[in-house]
Design an enzyme around this catalytic site. Structure first.
Site, PDB file in Angstrom:
ATOM      1  CB  SER B 135      -0.893   0.028   1.235  1.00  0.00           C
ATOM      2  OG  SER B 135      -1.587   1.263   1.303  1.00  0.00           O
ATOM      3  CE1 TYR B 148      -3.540  -2.201   5.690  1.00  0.00           C
ATOM      4  CE2 TYR B 148      -3.019   0.095   5.186  1.00  0.00           C
ATOM      5  CZ  TYR B 148      -3.435  -1.157   4.768  1.00  0.00           C
ATOM      6  OH  TYR B 148      -3.736  -1.375   3.454  1.00  0.00           O
TER       7      TYR B 148
HETATM    8  N1  LIG Z   1      -9.037  -0.624  -0.205  1.00  0.00           N
HETATM    9  C1  LIG Z   1      -8.044   0.243  -0.220  1.00  0.00           C
HETATM   10  O1  LIG Z   1      -8.245   1.464  -0.248  1.00  0.00           O
HETATM   11  C2  LIG Z   1      -6.603  -0.254  -0.217  1.00  0.00           C
HETATM   12  C3  LIG Z   1      -5.598   0.685  -0.386  1.00  0.00           C
HETATM   13  C4  LIG Z   1      -4.294   0.264  -0.432  1.00  0.00           C
HETATM   14  C5  LIG Z   1      -3.988  -1.084  -0.300  1.00  0.00           C
HETATM   15  N2  LIG Z   1      -4.984  -1.989  -0.108  1.00  0.00           N
HETATM   16  C6  LIG Z   1      -4.611  -3.402   0.044  1.00  0.00           C
HETATM   17  O2  LIG Z   1      -5.203  -4.168  -0.980  1.00  0.00           O
HETATM   18  C7  LIG Z   1      -5.342  -5.521  -0.539  1.00  0.00           C
HETATM   19  C8  LIG Z   1      -6.729  -6.000  -0.841  1.00  0.00           C
HETATM   20  O3  LIG Z   1      -7.632  -5.317  -0.002  1.00  0.00           O
HETATM   21  P1  LIG Z   1      -9.081  -4.862  -0.441  1.00  0.00           P
HETATM   22  O4  LIG Z   1      -9.099  -3.403  -0.542  1.00  0.00           O
HETATM   23  O5  LIG Z   1      -9.516  -5.659  -1.588  1.00  0.00           O
HETATM   24  O6  LIG Z   1      -9.915  -5.203   0.865  1.00  0.00           O
HETATM   25  P2  LIG Z   1     -10.796  -6.458   1.160  1.00  0.00           P
HETATM   26  O7  LIG Z   1     -11.859  -6.606   0.168  1.00  0.00           O
HETATM   27  O8  LIG Z   1     -11.152  -6.328   2.589  1.00  0.00           O
HETATM   28  O9  LIG Z   1      -9.791  -7.674   0.964  1.00  0.00           O
HETATM   29  C9  LIG Z   1      -8.844  -8.074   1.896  1.00  0.00           C
HETATM   30  C10 LIG Z   1      -8.983  -9.559   2.066  1.00  0.00           C
HETATM   31  O10 LIG Z   1      -7.941 -10.039   2.882  1.00  0.00           O
HETATM   32  C11 LIG Z   1      -8.365 -11.234   3.460  1.00  0.00           C
HETATM   33  N3  LIG Z   1      -7.747 -11.481   4.731  1.00  0.00           N
HETATM   34  C12 LIG Z   1      -7.651 -10.655   5.782  1.00  0.00           C
HETATM   35  N4  LIG Z   1      -7.044 -11.281   6.787  1.00  0.00           N
HETATM   36  C13 LIG Z   1      -6.781 -12.535   6.361  1.00  0.00           C
HETATM   37  C14 LIG Z   1      -6.179 -13.670   6.960  1.00  0.00           C
HETATM   38  N5  LIG Z   1      -5.743 -13.643   8.218  1.00  0.00           N
HETATM   39  N6  LIG Z   1      -6.094 -14.789   6.233  1.00  0.00           N
HETATM   40  C15 LIG Z   1      -6.545 -14.842   4.960  1.00  0.00           C
HETATM   41  N7  LIG Z   1      -7.122 -13.805   4.362  1.00  0.00           N
HETATM   42  C16 LIG Z   1      -7.232 -12.671   5.055  1.00  0.00           C
HETATM   43  C17 LIG Z   1      -9.848 -11.096   3.684  1.00  0.00           C
HETATM   44  O11 LIG Z   1     -10.433 -12.306   3.250  1.00  0.00           O
HETATM   45  P3  LIG Z   1     -11.621 -13.032   4.058  1.00  0.00           P
HETATM   46  O12 LIG Z   1     -12.811 -12.241   3.733  1.00  0.00           O
HETATM   47  O13 LIG Z   1     -11.655 -14.404   3.496  1.00  0.00           O
HETATM   48  O14 LIG Z   1     -11.255 -12.981   5.495  1.00  0.00           O
HETATM   49  C18 LIG Z   1     -10.253  -9.936   2.793  1.00  0.00           C
HETATM   50  O15 LIG Z   1     -11.252 -10.290   1.893  1.00  0.00           O
HETATM   51  C19 LIG Z   1      -5.025  -5.506   0.948  1.00  0.00           C
HETATM   52  O16 LIG Z   1      -3.736  -5.989   1.133  1.00  0.00           O
HETATM   53  C20 LIG Z   1      -5.092  -4.048   1.318  1.00  0.00           C
HETATM   54  O17 LIG Z   1      -4.277  -3.748   2.404  1.00  0.00           O
HETATM   55  C21 LIG Z   1      -6.290  -1.603  -0.076  1.00  0.00           C
END
Ligand SMILES: NC(=O)c1ccc[n+]([C@@H]2O[C@H](COP(=O)([O-])OP(=O)(O)OC[C@H]3O[C@@H](n4cnc5c(N)ncnc54)[C@H](OP(=O)(O)O)[C@@H]3O)[C@@H](O)[C@H]2O)c1
Ligand SMILES: Cc1cc2nc3c(=O)[nH]c(=O)nc-3n(C[C@H](O)[C@H](O)[C@H](O)COP(=O)(O)OP(=O)(O)OC[C@H]3O[C@@H](n4cnc5c(N)ncnc54)[C@H](O)[C@@H]3O)c2cc1C
Lengths: 437, 244
Positions: B135, B148
């Site tokens: 990120s 984080y």
């Molecule tokens: N959204 C933003 O603005 C943003 C910005 C910068 C970076 N990111 C990064 O992008 C990536 C994807 O995130 P997203 O935005 O798509 O959010 P998201 O939809 O919440 O996806 C993150 C996924 O990570 C999985 N996860 C969390 N803890 C876990 C664990 N202990 N074991 C296995 N799976 C786990 C969850 O799956 P389950 O539902 O199966 O638990 C969740 O669906 C993340 O690394 C996040 O930090 C997001």
């Protein structure tokens, strides 16, 4: 957020949530006193508008497909476009399709949409085997023609007022190619086009475009377009007849100034329309045949920022000729040109509140302005006089009186089911409130 | 059939991204905690693209299970893409170490375990790629989410070191720094529409960068410039800002 449907009228301030699991849908349903489901917002007016909206666009999983029998089960937010993209190359097509593929399965069921094959095939819900529906208490029920039949029939064409459709299982039809054999015939006036329809019962797809600005002897001048799914042997030169070459999509990024669709340009539009269709080759791809306007994404913006309103009404076979003649006379006199006058013959009815019934339906697009609503009121009078009805999914302004008259035989049975399964009247739209459904 | 393994496949980015790989004929392994959701996604992808798609219950923080999980995959993956991450509750993490460690474990510690297992296998096979979603938050600490962010910083550094190690084996390691993405992670949070990407867009950026063999990308692209400007401000000034 500001939100409106295809007609860009009305525009309201609403809260829209986009759940991606049934559990989230349930939480939202339980904590909202009033809400409505929304698919891709291709209804024209206020059918899927409410202060609280559940968008189904992330409930878009394909659940199962029976490759042998062509039975597809998918979530409500899957669009017709996605289904075509996946299944046409495998030799399957939608049993019924509206004039745009940017609608969801939920929307297709809730409006019980019709296509150019209604006279033979009926409407979309004819092909729906079963539904999974979330009721106002968050319970998910299964309904079909055998199980919970009344709920099933009320939900088909029920405009989202019985609950949130989560999944539908329905039948696809077999095709050999992604092409349609098209035939065009011109009709000098209304009488001729009616004769053409009566003589075309054996054609799979029929529709007519009417030039609404003609008068006198030419009133109802139109072209009839017929289509059949092309067989592989008809296009031997095409190597892979189920796969279409990639096509570009155009996008209209902003609203055109209102003047661009003055009565004058509409006249020219009609002329071109007639000419163009004279030249169309006889084998065309399914997109060009079913979705001629979809290649221009957001063509509704051509109608300017005030939006557009569609008037789609239906009359029994016996009164159609007189009624439609009167409508066309009023329209051509008004000078409020409608470039798209579409005429279609329907077969029998399905769901309780479903729009189609045996008879002729006429659909017309107008740019929104005050004079158009005055014109619509005059058209309403004709609809009332001939016991016709107006399509809910295209409506944004009809009066309760016109609605209740048009649906007089169906509304009471619908309301019995609705009052039983949705006691607090949780599922409501601006339209259902306006029309006291 | 070559398979791509998605870790944290419950992410809203997974479906659009996996679709791009499935369209090219890759098989898909989905691994995440919410198994029911994965099964639905797997069915959908398998029907749409006629490829093999499998769902596995998997927890990034349960590091002791990782080797066994990897060993039982029917075909070893050709690529691994980690999307797992949690934003957590910064305020809570300041007073409750359990929260802080949960954030660090999900975003960093656990990922080093599963990625090393795949990396060692790829290194032996002399093929494969690794994509880690980190990120922009990791590029500079802010009071609103520094637990984080520091885990993400660690993760980014881990990936760059791994890239250096695997260079001689010709294994690509792609680090992705997204800005805001409209996913469930930031649901309800107000972010300016123009700098918030839809998951489909981020998926496309990741796919293209991976296919081109890139090492590092921002998504969307303009975050490169936002972060450049932000990291240029001296710390003596930044510490005084009320950063959200
Ligand atoms: N959204 C933003 O603005 C943003 C910005 C910068 C970076 N990111 C990064 O992008 C990536 C994807 O995130 P997203 O935005 O798509 O959010 P998201 O939809 O919440 O996806 C993150 C996924 O990570 C999985 N996860 C969390 N803890 C876990 C664990 N202990 N074991 C296995 N799976 C786990 C969850 O799956 P389950 O539902 O199966 O638990 C969740 O669906 C993340 O690394 C996040 O930090 C997001
Ligand atoms: C260019 C164009 C051409 C068209 N041609 C035709 C045509 O030929 N024939 C025809 O019949 N229609 C036609 N339509 C209308 C269109 O097919 C219907 O309005 C359809 O219902 C739109 O689907 P949607 O997914 O966009 O749903 P929306 O427009 O968002 O909603 C329409 C109705 O469906 C309900 N609904 C949507 N999803 C659900 C759900 N999951 N559960 C419960 N209720 C739900 C809504 O509450 C609302 O009442 C056309 C529209 C356009 C823009």
């Amino acid at each position: 957020m500001k939100i409106s449907n295809w007609g860009n009228y009305p525009v309201i301030d609403a809260e829209m949530v986009t759940p991606s699991s049934y559990d989230q849908v349930k939480q939202i349903a339980l904590r909202s006193p009033s809400l409505i489901a929304r698919g891709l917002g291709r209804c024209y007016g206020d059918s899927s508008l409410n202060e609280k909206i559940i968008s189904t666009t992330r409930l878009n999983h394909i659940v199962s497909f029976d490759e042998k029998n062509g039975i597809l089960c998918c979530e409500a937010g899957v669009s017709l476009e996605e289904i075509l993209d996946v299944f046409v190359p495998r030799g399957w097509f939608l049993p019924v399709t509206p004039g745009t593929k940017f609608v969801t399965i939920g929307g297709a069921v809730a409006s019980d949409v019709h296509g150019k094959n209604h006279h033979q095939a009926g409407s979309f819900c004819n092909y729906v085997h079963s539904l999974r529906l979330m009721l106002s208490d968050g319970k998910i029920i299964f309904c079909s023609k055998e199980e919970n039949r009344d709920i099933f029939e009320a939900t088909c064409g029920g405009m989202g007022l019985t609950g949130i459709i989560l999944e539908a299982t329905f039948q696809l039809i077999k095709i050999e190619t992604a092409y349609i054999r098209q035939k065009i015939e011109k009709a000098k006036n209304l009488e001729q086009i009616f004769q053409l329809f009566e003589a075309s019962n054996n054609s799979t797809y029929t529709v007519a475009w009417i030039d609404c600005l003609q008068k006198g002897n030419h009133l109802g001048r139109s072209v009839m377009i017929r289509g059949e799914h092309a067989l592989a042997k008809e296009i031997p030169a095409v190597k892979n007849p189920l796969i279409l070459p990639e096509k570009m999509k155009f996008n209209i990024p902003f609203n055109f100034p209102n003047i661009s669709l003055s009565a004058f340009s509409v006249k020219i539009f009609n002329e071109i329309w007639n000419l163009k269709y004279g030249f169309v080759p006889s084998i065309i791809d399914y997109n060009t045949f079913f979705y001629p306007l979809d290649s221009i994404l957001h063509w509704n913006r051509l109608y300017g920022k005030n939006g557009l309103a569609q008037y789609q009404c239906l009359f029994s076979k016996e009164s159609s000729y007189e009624a439609i003649k009167e409508l066309l006379e009023i329209i051509s006199k008004s000078g409020e040109g409608s470039p798209l006058g579409v005429l279609k013959l329907f077969g029998k009815q399905n769901g309780i509140l479903s729009f189609p019934q045996e008879g002729y339906t006429l659909a017309l697009d107008f740019p929104v302005r005050n004079s158009v609503f005055q014109l619509f009121q005059k058209l309403d009078e004709v609809v009332m006089k001939y016991n016709g009805r107006i399509y809910l999914t295209k409506d944004s302004r009809m009066s309760t009186e016109v609605f209740k008259h048009g649906y007089r035989n169906d509304l009471p049975s619908f309301q019995i089911v609705k009052r039983r399964i949705d006691k607090e009247n949780k599922f409501q739209s601006l339209q259902s409130r306006r029309l006291e459904i | 059939m070559k398979y791509i393994l998605f870790i944290g496949a419950g992410s809203d980015i997974t479906r659009p991204l996996a679709s791009l790989y499935a369209k090219k004929g890759y098989g898909i392994y989905l691994a995440s905690r919410n198994y029911e959701k994965l099964v639905r996604d797997a069915n959908d992808l398998a029907i749409r693209f006629s490829v093999d798609v499998r769902a596995y219950k998997f927890d990034v923080t349960d590091v002791l299970s990782h080797q066994k999980f990897y060993d039982q995959l029917p075909v070893k993956p050709y690529g691994i893409i980690t999307l797992a991450g949690i934003l957590g509750d910064q305020k809570k993490a300041e007073i409750d170490f359990a929260e802080a460690s949960a954030i660090i474990n999900a975003n960093y510690v656990g990922l080093t375990s599963v990625i090393h297992i795949a990396a060692n296998d790829f290194e032996k096979r002399k093929e494969g790629f690794i994509v880690g979603i980190s990120s922009v938050a990791g590029e500079r600490g802010r009071k609103s989410n520094y637990v984080y962010a520091s885990a993400k910083a660690g993760f980014t550094t881990f990936l760059s070191g791994l890239r250096n190690r695997l260079y001689s084996s010709r294994i690509q390691v792609l680090t992705v720094h997204p800005g805001f993405i409209r996913t469930k992670m930031i649901e309800g949070k107000k972010t300016a529409e123009i700098i918030t990407a839809v998951p489909e867009r981020v998926a496309r950026d990741i796919f293209i960068a991976q296919q081109k063999g890139k090492d590092f990308i921002y998504s969307k692209w303009f975050w490169r410039y936002i972060m450049l400007a932000f990291t240029l401000i001296p710390e003596s000034l930044v510490k005084k800002l009320d950063l959200q």
